[in-house]
Motif scaffolding. Structure first.
Motif, PDB file in Angstrom:
ATOM      1  N   ILE A   1       0.846  -1.192   0.000  1.00 26.64           N
ATOM      2  CA  ILE A   1       0.000   0.000   0.000  1.00 26.64           C
ATOM      3  C   ILE A   1       0.882   1.243   0.000  1.00 26.64           C
ATOM      4  N   LYS A   2       0.608   2.156  -0.933  1.00 27.17           N
ATOM      5  CA  LYS A   2       1.385   3.382  -1.033  1.00 27.17           C
ATOM      6  C   LYS A   2       0.857   4.414  -0.031  1.00 27.17           C
ATOM      7  N   TYR A   3       1.744   5.332   0.365  1.00 28.32           N
ATOM      8  CA  TYR A   3       1.357   6.304   1.371  1.00 28.32           C
ATOM      9  C   TYR A   3       2.177   7.574   1.226  1.00 28.32           C
ATOM     10  N   ARG A   4       1.669   8.626   1.861  1.00 34.17           N
ATOM     11  CA  ARG A   4       2.393   9.891   1.968  1.00 34.17           C
ATOM     12  C   ARG A   4       2.883  10.033   3.412  1.00 34.17           C
ATOM     13  N   TRP A   5       4.149  10.420   3.543  1.00 33.64           N
ATOM     14  CA  TRP A   5       4.752  10.606   4.858  1.00 33.64           C
ATOM     15  C   TRP A   5       5.992  11.475   4.718  1.00 33.64           C
ATOM     16  N   PRO A   6       6.281  12.364   5.690  1.00 31.61           N
ATOM     17  CA  PRO A   6       5.477  12.654   6.881  1.00 31.61           C
ATOM     18  C   PRO A   6       4.419  13.708   6.604  1.00 31.61           C
ATOM     19  N   VAL A   7       3.338  13.622   7.330  1.00 35.24           N
ATOM     20  CA  VAL A   7       2.303  14.654   7.350  1.00 35.24           C
ATOM     21  C   VAL A   7       2.159  15.077   8.809  1.00 35.24           C
ATOM     22  N   ALA A   8       2.249  16.359   9.072  1.00 39.30           N
ATOM     23  CA  ALA A   8       2.183  16.864  10.445  1.00 39.30           C
ATOM     24  C   ALA A   8       3.186  16.132  11.349  1.00 39.30           C
ATOM     25  N   THR A   9       4.414  16.075  10.886  1.00 34.25           N
ATOM     26  CA  THR A   9       5.582  15.525  11.609  1.00 34.25           C
ATOM     27  C   THR A   9       5.656  14.003  11.568  1.00 34.25           C
ATOM     28  N   THR A  10       4.644  13.307  12.076  1.00 33.76           N
ATOM     29  CA  THR A  10       4.718  11.846  12.139  1.00 33.76           C
ATOM     30  C   THR A  10       3.550  11.158  11.433  1.00 33.76           C
ATOM     31  N   GLY A  11       2.591  11.916  10.942  1.00 34.71           N
ATOM     32  CA  GLY A  11       1.393  11.331  10.349  1.00 34.71           C
ATOM     33  C   GLY A  11       1.652  10.616   9.036  1.00 34.71           C
ATOM     34  N   VAL A  12       0.767   9.680   8.726  1.00 36.99           N
ATOM     35  CA  VAL A  12       0.832   8.886   7.498  1.00 36.99           C
ATOM     36  C   VAL A  12      -0.557   8.879   6.864  1.00 36.99           C
ATOM     37  N   VAL A  13      -0.616   9.108   5.551  1.00 39.08           N
ATOM     38  CA  VAL A  13      -1.887   9.003   4.821  1.00 39.08           C
ATOM     39  C   VAL A  13      -1.674   8.022   3.668  1.00 39.08           C
ATOM     40  N   ALA A  14      -2.331   6.872   3.759  1.00 38.61           N
ATOM     41  CA  ALA A  14      -2.183   5.812   2.759  1.00 38.61           C
ATOM     42  C   ALA A  14      -3.395   5.775   1.837  1.00 38.61           C
ATOM     43  N   SER A  15      -3.247   5.118   0.694  1.00 41.88           N
ATOM     44  CA  SER A  15      -4.323   5.048  -0.307  1.00 41.88           C
ATOM     45  C   SER A  15      -4.533   3.617  -0.763  1.00 41.88           C
TER      46      SER A  15
END
Length: 420
Positions: A57-71
Motif C-alpha cells: 500500500i502506497k502512502y504519503r509521509w510525513p504529514v504533520a511531523t509523524t502522520g501517514v496518509v495511505a491510499s
C-alpha cells in the motif's frame, strides 16, 4: 440451504480468521508496549509504514511531523477517509500483564493503540479487495490528538485534501465488545484551555497590609468563573468551566508574589466557547484589578489549539449506522448521549462529511476498572477484528452507494478564533 453471507458479514468473518486475528493482536501489543506522546510517534509511524509496505500500500509521509496518509483503490475520486490517532498519554500503566507499557510514565490510556491496529486491519481487508473499490479509501494515521490538535495540523499540511467524507472509531470501555454507538448532529463539546498568572506584592503573612495578596484575587476569580455557568448560561445549555490546578507559595507564613492557575472550558457550540473565552479573560483581569494586582491569561491557541464542538454529519452517521447494523445487528448499534468530552476529529467535521462512532471494548467477564485516561484501562482485544471490518465495510459500501454529492463538499465556515 444456508442463507448467503452478506458482503459486510463476510468482511467480519475474514477479520476473525485465526491468522488475521493473531496478526492484529501482535501489532496492537507492539504499539502498546512502546507508547509515544504527541508529535513524538516516530516508532509508531515507522511500524505503520512497515506494515503498509508489506501490504503493498502506497502512502504519503510525513504529514504533520509523524502522520501517514495511505491510499487503497483506484486513486480516482471519490475519496473516502478512515482515521486513527496514534499518540499516548503521560500516564503510568498500573495493569500488570505481559504486554504492559515498557516506557515509564507513558501509556496508551485512551486506546489509540487499538485505533491504529483496527485501521491497519482495515488496510489489509481493503487491499485484498482493492479491485472492487469504486474510488479511493484514504487511511489517515494522525498524531497528537491528546490536546495538541493533530487533526488541525493534518489538514494544514494538506493531508486530507480532496477527501469528501470520513469515519472515525474511538474505543468505549464502558460499552460491551460487539456494540457501537454514536448520534447524529452534536455529539461532543468544544474544548479550550487557559492558564492565568495573577501578580501582586509578596510579603510576610503577619503583615498583609504591606502586600497585595494574589491568592485572594485568584480565589475571587475562580469563584467568579463558576458564576459564568450558574448565572450567565441558559440552564438548558451545556457549558463547563473547570479549574484544574493552582500553584502558589509552599510556605504557610508567606504571601507569594504570584499565583498561577488554569483549567478548561467546554461548550456544545463553538459560539458558546467564544463567549466563555471572552468572559474568562474579563473576570480574571477584573478581579485582579479589584485586589490591586495584575493578571495575564494564556489560552494556548498555538501549543494546545482549542477544539471545535463535534457535529456528526447526519447522512454520514446514518450510513455508518446502517453498516453497523448489518455487521453487528440492530440491537448492538446505539444512540448515545452527548458528552462534554472533546475530540480533534471535530476539525475534520468542519471540512467534510464526518461521523465518529464509539466502539465497545468491555468484556463482561473482566472485572478491571475500565475508563479512558485511567492507568487501569484494559481493552478486550476481541474488538480488533470488529473495528477492522467496520472501517472497511463503511468505506467500501460508501463508495459503492455513490452517496457523494456536491453539497457535502461545502462544510460549515470555521470560527476564526479557533484556527488563528
Amino acid at each position: 440451504m444456508a442463507a448467503p453471507t452478506s458482503p459486510t458479514r463476510e468482511m467480519l468473518n475474514s477479520a476473525r480468521e485465526s491468522e488475521f486475528f493473531e496478526w492484529l493482536k501482535r501489532v496492537r501489543r507492539r504499539i502498546h508496549e512502546y507508547p509515544e506522546v504527541a508529535f513524538e510517534e516516530f516508532n509508531t509511524s515507522e511500524l505503520i509504514r512497515l506494515e503498509l509496505d508489506s501490504l503493498g500500500i502506497k502512502y504519503r509521509w510525513p504529514v504533520a511531523t509523524t502522520g501517514v496518509v495511505a491510499s487503497v483503490g483506484s486513486g480516482v475520486q471519490p475519496w473516502f477517509g478512515l482515521r486513527a490517532d496514534m499518540d499516548a498519554l503521560q500516564v503510568q500503566e498500573l495493569v500488570e500483564w505481559e504486554h504492559k507499557s515498557k516506557i515509564k510514565g507513558k501509556m496508551h490510556a485512551c486506546g489509540h493503540d487499538v485505533h491504529v491496529t483496527m485501521l491497519l486491519g482495515a488496510a489489509k481487508l481493503l487491499q485484498t479487495r482493492r479491485h472492487k473499490v469504486k474510488g479511493t479509501v484514504k487511511l489517515v494515521f494522525q498524531p497528537a490528538e491528546e490536546g495538541y490538535g493533530g487533526a488541525y495540523h493534518m489538514l494544514k499540511d494538506g493531508g486530507l485534501d480532496k477527501i469528501q467524507a470520513i469515519l472515525g472509531l474511538h474505543i468505549a470501555p464502558e460499552m460491551p465488545t460487539g456494540e457501537i454507538g454514536s448520534r447524529p448532529g452534536s455529539m461532543l463539546a468544544s474544548s479550550g484551555r487557559f492558564v492565568a498568572i495573577i501578580k501582586g506584592k509578596g510579603g510576610h503573612a503577619a503583615w498583609p497590609l504591606d502586600t497585595r495578596d494574589p491568592i485572594v484575587a485568584a480565589s475571587f476569580a475562580i469563584l467568579g468563573l463558576q458564576q459564568l455557568i450558574s448565572r450567565e448560561t441558559d440552564p438548558l445549555t451545556a457549558r463547563v468551566i473547570t479549574v484544574g490546578f493552582i500553584e502558589a507559595s509552599q510556605a504557610a507564613n508567606v504571601i507569594p508574589e504570584t499565583v498561577r492557575f488554569g483549567g478548561t472550558f467546554r461548550c456544545t457550540t463553538t459560539e458558546g466557547s467564544f463567549y466563555l473565552k471572552q468572559r474568562i479573560k474579563e473576570v480574571i483581569e477584573t478581579q485582579a484589578v479589584v485586589h490591586r494586582c495584575s493578571a495575564s491569561i494564556d489560552f494556548m491557541e498555538e501549543k494546545m489549539r482549542p477544539y471545535p464542538s463535534l457535529v456528526n454529519d447526519e447522512e454520514m452517521y446514518e450510513h455508518g449506522k446502517r453498516v453497523g447494523e448489518s455487521l453487528l445487528g440492530e440491537a448492538n448499534v446505539n444512540v448515545i448521549p452527548r458528552s462534554m468530552g472533546a475530540e480533534d476529529f471535530s476539525f475534520y467535521a468542519e471540512k467534510m462529511a464526518a461521523a465518529l462512532f464509539m466502539i465497545g471494548t468491555k468484556n463482561e467477564t473482566n472485572k478491571m476498572r475500565n475508563h479512558l485516561h485511567s492507568p487501569y484501562l484494559f481493552v478486550d482485544e476481541d474488538v480488533l477484528p470488529i473495528g477492522a471490518a467496520l472501517h472497511a465495510a463503511v468505506a467500501i459500501s460508501y463508495l459503492d452507494s455513490g452517496v457523494v454529492v456536491e453539497e457535502l463538499l461545502v462544510r460549515r465556515p470555521r470560527i476564526e478564533w479557533l484556527l488563528v
